[in-house]
Every structure is written in structure tokens, then in C-alpha cells.
Design a protein around this motif. Structure first.
Motif, short mmCIF file in Angstrom:
data_model
loop_
_atom_site.label_atom_id
_atom_site.label_comp_id
_atom_site.label_asym_id
_atom_site.label_seq_id
_atom_site.Cartn_x
_atom_site.Cartn_y
_atom_site.Cartn_z
N GLY A 11 -10.06 8.25 -2.92
CA GLY A 11 -11.22 8.99 -3.43
C GLY A 11 -12.25 8.01 -3.95
N PRO A 12 -13.40 8.52 -4.31
CA PRO A 12 -14.52 7.64 -4.67
C PRO A 12 -14.38 7.02 -6.06
CG PRO A 12 -15.15 9.91 -4.99
CD PRO A 12 -13.79 9.95 -4.37
N MET A 13 -15.23 6.04 -6.33
CA MET A 13 -15.27 5.41 -7.65
C MET A 13 -15.51 6.46 -8.73
SD MET A 13 -17.52 1.95 -6.91
CE MET A 13 -18.51 2.45 -5.49
N GLY A 14 -14.70 6.40 -9.77
CA GLY A 14 -14.87 7.34 -10.86
C GLY A 14 -14.16 8.67 -10.65
N ALA A 15 -13.47 8.82 -9.55
CA ALA A 15 -12.70 10.07 -9.35
C ALA A 15 -11.52 10.12 -10.31
CB ALA A 15 -12.21 10.15 -7.91
N GLY A 16 -11.05 8.96 -10.74
CA GLY A 16 -9.94 8.91 -11.69
C GLY A 16 -8.64 8.41 -11.09
N SER A 71 2.21 -0.80 0.22
CA SER A 71 2.62 0.44 0.89
C SER A 71 3.99 0.29 1.58
CB SER A 71 1.57 0.91 1.89
OG SER A 71 1.38 -0.04 2.90
N GLU A 72 4.48 -0.93 1.67
CA GLU A 72 5.84 -1.17 2.20
C GLU A 72 6.90 -0.74 1.19
OE1 GLU A 72 6.93 -2.53 5.00
OE2 GLU A 72 5.42 -3.93 5.79
N LYS A 73 6.50 -0.65 -0.09
CA LYS A 73 7.47 -0.29 -1.11
C LYS A 73 7.86 1.18 -0.96
CE LYS A 73 5.76 -3.51 -4.61
NZ LYS A 73 6.99 -4.24 -4.97
N GLN A 74 8.85 1.58 -1.75
CA GLN A 74 9.24 2.99 -1.74
C GLN A 74 9.17 3.56 -3.14
OE1 GLN A 74 13.01 3.73 0.03
NE2 GLN A 74 12.15 3.73 2.07
N GLY A 75 8.73 4.79 -3.23
CA GLY A 75 8.73 5.46 -4.52
C GLY A 75 7.70 4.90 -5.48
N ILE A 76 6.53 4.63 -4.99
CA ILE A 76 5.46 4.16 -5.89
C ILE A 76 4.29 5.15 -5.88
CG2 ILE A 76 6.03 1.73 -5.51
CD1 ILE A 76 3.24 1.61 -3.95
N VAL A 77 3.53 5.07 -6.96
CA VAL A 77 2.20 5.69 -6.97
C VAL A 77 1.21 4.53 -6.84
CG1 VAL A 77 0.51 6.99 -8.31
CG2 VAL A 77 2.93 7.62 -8.43
N LEU A 78 0.33 4.62 -5.86
CA LEU A 78 -0.66 3.56 -5.65
C LEU A 78 -2.07 4.13 -5.77
CD1 LEU A 78 -1.66 0.73 -4.71
CD2 LEU A 78 -1.34 1.52 -2.35
N ALA A 79 -2.82 3.60 -6.74
CA ALA A 79 -4.25 3.92 -6.83
C ALA A 79 -4.98 2.91 -5.96
CB ALA A 79 -4.72 3.82 -8.28
N THR A 80 -5.64 3.39 -4.91
CA THR A 80 -6.38 2.50 -4.02
C THR A 80 -7.80 2.33 -4.57
OG1 THR A 80 -7.19 4.32 -2.65
CG2 THR A 80 -5.07 3.32 -2.02
N GLY A 81 -8.53 1.37 -4.03
CA GLY A 81 -9.96 1.25 -4.35
C GLY A 81 -10.73 2.23 -3.47
N GLY A 82 -11.88 2.68 -3.97
CA GLY A 82 -12.63 3.73 -3.27
C GLY A 82 -13.08 3.39 -1.86
N GLY A 83 -13.21 2.08 -1.57
CA GLY A 83 -13.71 1.69 -0.25
C GLY A 83 -12.62 1.40 0.77
N SER A 84 -11.38 1.48 0.33
CA SER A 84 -10.28 1.05 1.20
C SER A 84 -10.19 1.89 2.49
CB SER A 84 -8.94 1.11 0.45
OG SER A 84 -8.73 2.41 -0.04
N VAL A 85 -10.58 3.15 2.40
CA VAL A 85 -10.45 4.04 3.57
C VAL A 85 -11.39 3.67 4.72
CG1 VAL A 85 -9.60 6.04 2.31
CG2 VAL A 85 -12.07 5.73 2.64
N GLN A 86 -12.35 2.77 4.45
CA GLN A 86 -13.24 2.38 5.55
C GLN A 86 -12.54 1.50 6.57
OE1 GLN A 86 -17.27 2.27 2.96
NE2 GLN A 86 -17.54 1.99 5.16
#
Ligand SMILES: Nc1ncnc2c1ncn2[C@@H]1O[C@H](COP(=O)(O)OP(=O)(O)O)[C@@H](O)[C@H]1O
Ligand SMILES: O=C(O)C1=C[C@@H](OP(=O)(O)O)[C@@H](O)[C@H](O)C1
Ligand SMILES: [Mg+2]
Length: 171
Positions: A11-16, A71-86
Motif C-alpha cells: 500500500g502507499p506511503m502513510g497507509a500504516g 519472503s523466503e522465510k515462513q510465518g512472518i509479517v512483512l511491511a513492504t515499502g510503498g514503491g515495491s510493487v512497481q
């Protein structure tokens, strides 16, 4: 959770993503990672420094490597940066290796939540709203493309949103 699936927040910057991700991980007893934080750990420098010295291109290379690794790990929560989806590679990694949660918010909230924070190089301009609007045009379809669930973050506190994510995922 029977199987230890990953949860990826986009999600975008500031989405939380960073804030809600931490709560979510705590509630689900999963490890929390943040791609920006991981880049800072690996470089020993902050994100603004990486942009300054290596340019956005250098930052994106590091971001892709960090997300591929985490993302190779298992059972994590990962907050990505807003631009990663590009990056198509990153989208593929996220889709293949976990549940993708798109945190959606309004441009007004993004502006309000990011305006006093100097840590986002792309927003250190005269008109950050315009930047956020232009990025939304390009990126929102990409967040939607990979989202397994979409959760709004503009009306509730970070903790409540984390609870809503848990409900929506059926955990
Ligand atoms: N649901 C929310 N309600 C109110 N403030 C929030 C919420 N989620 C995040 N924030 C605040 O907004 C700011 C940006 O949040 P952050 O987690 O860094 O977003 P992101 O990682 O998506 O850019 C932080 O100051 C955070 O405390
Ligand atoms: O949207 C972007 O391009 C960026 C978002 C930031 O992360 P957050 O989405 O956590 O603010 C950070 O990765 C960098 O400043 C670039
Ligand atoms: Mg963040």
C-alpha cells in the motif's frame, strides 16, 4: 495458524504498513520485518542516505534483494515499502510466498500522516500531495492486482485495523 503462512502488507506511503504490521505480528505471534528497516540494517545508513548516494535506482535494487530474501522465510509479517510493487519480480515473490494485504487509505490521510516525517525522500518536495496522487495513479492498480484482501486504514486506529485484518483472514 496450522501452516505458517507469511503476511505481506502493501500500500502507499502513510497507509500504516509499518505501524499496523508490528501490531499484527504481535497479535499473531509472528516475526515482524520491514523492508525499509532491513535496508537500513544492511547498509548501516538511513533510507534518505541510500537515495542520496545511490539514487532511487540503487534503493530499488536493495529493496528487491531484501524482499526476495525476507519472503523466503515462513510465518512472518512483512511491511513492504510503498514503491515495491512497481517491480514485477517483487509482485511475483509476494504473490507466490504469502497472503498479500493491501492497506488502502485516502490521499488526505497520506498527506497528514507523512507531512512531519523527513524520512521519505520522495515526499521532500514543495507539493507532496501531487507526488502522492501521481504515484497512486500508477501503483493503485498494482496493489489491487496482487491483493488477496483489501483493508481500509483511514477510519480506525492501527490496532483496530490489525484486528480487522485478522478477522478478514479468518485467523
Ligand atoms: N490506522 C492509523 N490511524 C492513525 N494513524 C496511523 C494509522 N496507521 C499509521 N498511522 C500513523 O501514520 C504514520 C505513518 O505510518 P506508517 O506505519 O509509517 O505507514 P507506512 O509504513 O505505510 O508508510 C505514523 O505516524 C503512524 O503512527
Ligand atoms: O512509496 C515509495 O516509493 C517509498 C515508500 C517508503 O516506505 P513506506 O511506504 O513505508 O513509507 C520507502 O520505501 C521509500 O521512501 C520509498
Ligand atoms: Mg513503512
Amino acid at each position: 495458524m496450522a501452516e505458517k503462512r507469511n503476511i505481506f502488507l502493501v500500500g502507499p506511503m502513510g497507509a500504516g504498513k509499518s505501524t499496523i504490521g508490528r501490531h499484527l505480528a504481535q497479535m499473531l505471534h509472528l516475526d515482524f520485518h520491514d523492508s525499509d528497516h532491513e535496508i537500513e540494517q544492511r547498509t548501516g545508513a538511513d533510507i534518505a542516505w541510500v537515495f542520496d548516494v545511490e539514487g532511487e535506482e540503487g534503493f530499488r535494487r536493495r529493496e528487491a534483494q531484501v524482499i526476495a530474501d525476507l519472503s523466503e522465510k515462513q510465518g512472518i509479517v512483512l511491511a513492504t515499502g510503498g514503491g515495491s510493487v512497481q517491480s514485477k519480480d517483487i509482485r511475483n515473490h509476494l504473490s507466490a510466498r504469502g497472503i498479500v494485504v493491501y492497506l488502502e487509505t485516502t490521499i488526505d490521510k497520506q498527506v497528514a500522516r507523512t507531512q512531519r516525517d523527513k524520512r521519505r525522500p520522495l515526499l521532500q518536495v514543495d507539493d507532496p500531495r501531487e507526488v502522492l496522487e501521481n504515484l497512486a495513479d500508477v501503483r493503485n492498480p498494482l496493489y489491487e492486482e496482487i491483493a488477496d484482501v483489501i483493508v481500509k486504514t483511514d477510519e480506525q486506529s492501527a490496532k483496530i485495523v490489525a484486528n480487522q485484518i485478522i478477522e478478514q483472514l479468518g485467523f
